[in-house]
Design an enzyme around this catalytic site. Sequence first.
Site, PDB file in Angstrom:
ATOM      1  N   THR A 275       0.850  -1.188   0.000  1.00  0.00           N
ATOM      2  CA  THR A 275       0.000   0.000   0.000  1.00  0.00           C
ATOM      3  C   THR A 275       0.878   1.228   0.000  1.00  0.00           C
ATOM      4  O   THR A 275       1.856   1.309   0.746  1.00  0.00           O
ATOM      5  CB  THR A 275      -0.943   0.025   1.215  1.00  0.00           C
ATOM      6  OG1 THR A 275      -1.820  -1.097   1.119  1.00  0.00           O
ATOM      7  CG2 THR A 275      -1.785   1.295   1.250  1.00  0.00           C
TER       8      THR A 275
ATOM      9  N   PHE B 128       1.125   5.122   0.755  1.00  0.00           N
ATOM     10  CA  PHE B 128       0.517   6.204   1.524  1.00  0.00           C
ATOM     11  C   PHE B 128       1.190   7.511   1.121  1.00  0.00           C
ATOM     12  O   PHE B 128       2.389   7.511   0.829  1.00  0.00           O
ATOM     13  CB  PHE B 128       0.785   6.018   3.031  1.00  0.00           C
ATOM     14  CG  PHE B 128       0.174   4.780   3.631  1.00  0.00           C
ATOM     15  CD1 PHE B 128       0.776   3.527   3.466  1.00  0.00           C
ATOM     16  CD2 PHE B 128      -0.988   4.855   4.398  1.00  0.00           C
ATOM     17  CE1 PHE B 128       0.237   2.384   4.040  1.00  0.00           C
ATOM     18  CE2 PHE B 128      -1.540   3.719   4.979  1.00  0.00           C
ATOM     19  CZ  PHE B 128      -0.932   2.478   4.794  1.00  0.00           C
TER      20      PHE B 128
END
Length: 626
Positions: A530, A532
């Site tokens: 992921t 960010f």
Amino acid sequence: MLIVLDPDITPQQKNVILSVLREGNAMFREISDAGQSVIGATGTAGHDLSFFESLPGVARVVPVETAFKLVSRQLHPADTRVQVADVSVGGERIVVIAGPCAVESRDQVMAIAKEVRRYGAVLFRGGAFKPRTSPYSFQGMGEEGLKILAEVKQVYGMPVVTEITTPAQADLVMKYVDVVQVGARNMQNFELLKSVGRLGKPVLLKRGLSATIEEWLMSAEYILAEGNENVILCERGIRTFEPYTRNTLDLSAIPVIKKLTHLPVIIDPSHATGSREKVSPMARAAIAAGADGLMIEVHNNPDQATSDGAQSLYPEQFGQLMRDLYVIAPLVDKQVDFGYLDKAKTVKHMAKAAGGKGRRAAFLGDVGSFSHKACAQFFGDQVEPLPVDSFRGLFEAVKSEVCDFGVVPLENSLAGSVHENYDLLLEYDLRIVGEITLRIKHNLIGHPGARVDDVRSIYSHPQVFQQCRQFLERHGDWDLVSVTDTARAVRHIKERGDFAEAAIAGKDAAELFGMAVLEESIETNPRNFTRFVVIGRESMVGNGQKQKSSIIFSTGNQPGALFQVLKIFAENHVNLVKLESRPIHGKPWEYMFYVDLEADVEAPAFSGVLAQLEGAVEYLKVLGSY
Ligand code: PEP
Ligand code: MN
């Protein structure tokens, strides 16, 4: 055994304990470790542990079977982080120490420092007192060399590490450097160990040429016994019968050290291997094996180096290695942070401007969630993490100055974009100031003692269900219940105490709430990442290069409109790394384009391209460079 004393023990109570030990002829000494007072004793003076535990003023008694006591994990289960100015050794961020073997001249050192700083080193090394095998070899520049190291710190903001070879140099190293190194040849120079223990500065303790791990830890024990627990262990290869390498790098020491002690461990692949081409492979392996950092010799003119030229990397090779480590670190839950020192400086400036008040960063969900982890890995402990309940709440908190930063997931490699955040980036007048990628490993978490067969319903974030789709398809009868974040899911099932309920989350959350991992790594593909971004009200300052930028634009509705914009990037050799479109609210079938590009759009050199872009779009918003 270690007798841990109550903080409010009276002198009389302490005297009773000491006289029992004395009368029983136990060997003992008083030590203080991380603010707690401890008596370390060998032999139990004819009494069992519960006898000592029952004495007034004793908090607890820890039996330590190993010869080393203070360095043992039994006494101190959590990892020790050794703080060197703004750098924390033993945390989530890899600490790379780089520089020449020896300080040879001011020009040489300043040139190398500039290069290694640019490529991501956070501490600088250089020997001023060189312990050479031959008395006829260059012995180091002495105090002149230390002064040059102090200048590196002042100019480049990198704290410095240097070797001490005798207690007589203590005053000098105190004055000029941040970390004192005890070299391999001096690992069992006990007077030197005691002396650096008393200095109180962080110590980098190299493993001796033929020392066992236990002997090495006993040397660390000497330093801690003097009240200095800021010890960084450094494996640098041991003597074996193998002549093709200068020494034999013992990478297996890393998991052993991690198990036996709370102290951080770094690897020196330069002295371990003795030749340049072996340094990067060993450095990469060390990070994959869980080392907290590296010490690497780098020289701008290694053929002319006064020592260890053959094992010194050229600066560009060091830069290449750092890029590789940047990719490897997230696989083992760590980060290489190219903005480490600049970020620390920025946060400090901000705190100072706010009258010394600490800075805060908002993240979605509870402590133990992946957003919390991203926040901790991006900032270390330089900012206070602030949990919020929604992404809009996070943007509001940054806008209204409740906090300074926000950590926002934008995209997952299995489940795709987090669209809500794209829309909020457009709506709010905030900037992207950094990015961080985490490897996401999901686990099925339940009550200790529960079995997968007991489970009937699962709590987690909807994106997580997507990332674990294949696993969940095998259990089609389970109810999926959505919550804001993974940590909250674990907390929720814990509070309800129902064995039929489980959560999907990271290991951190299971540990934090004392829950059990029922099945590990259940994400559909192990390459699950992921990305960010970190948002703030203004850009980060600092002299680090900004490599990437994010912009949003819209075009008119005529043939070739998007092509005209993309052509500008192509003609100016700007590489796009992401292009995504989002509907414009209230204008059906019209879109905003979100672009990430490999350039610093805020740099003066980009202003021409920016002007061309402005001419070709209907709307343009620069989100930031980082
Ligand atoms: C050094 O790091 O400069 C050095 C001499 O290393 P070691 O003590 O490991 O040989
Ligand atoms: Mn060397």
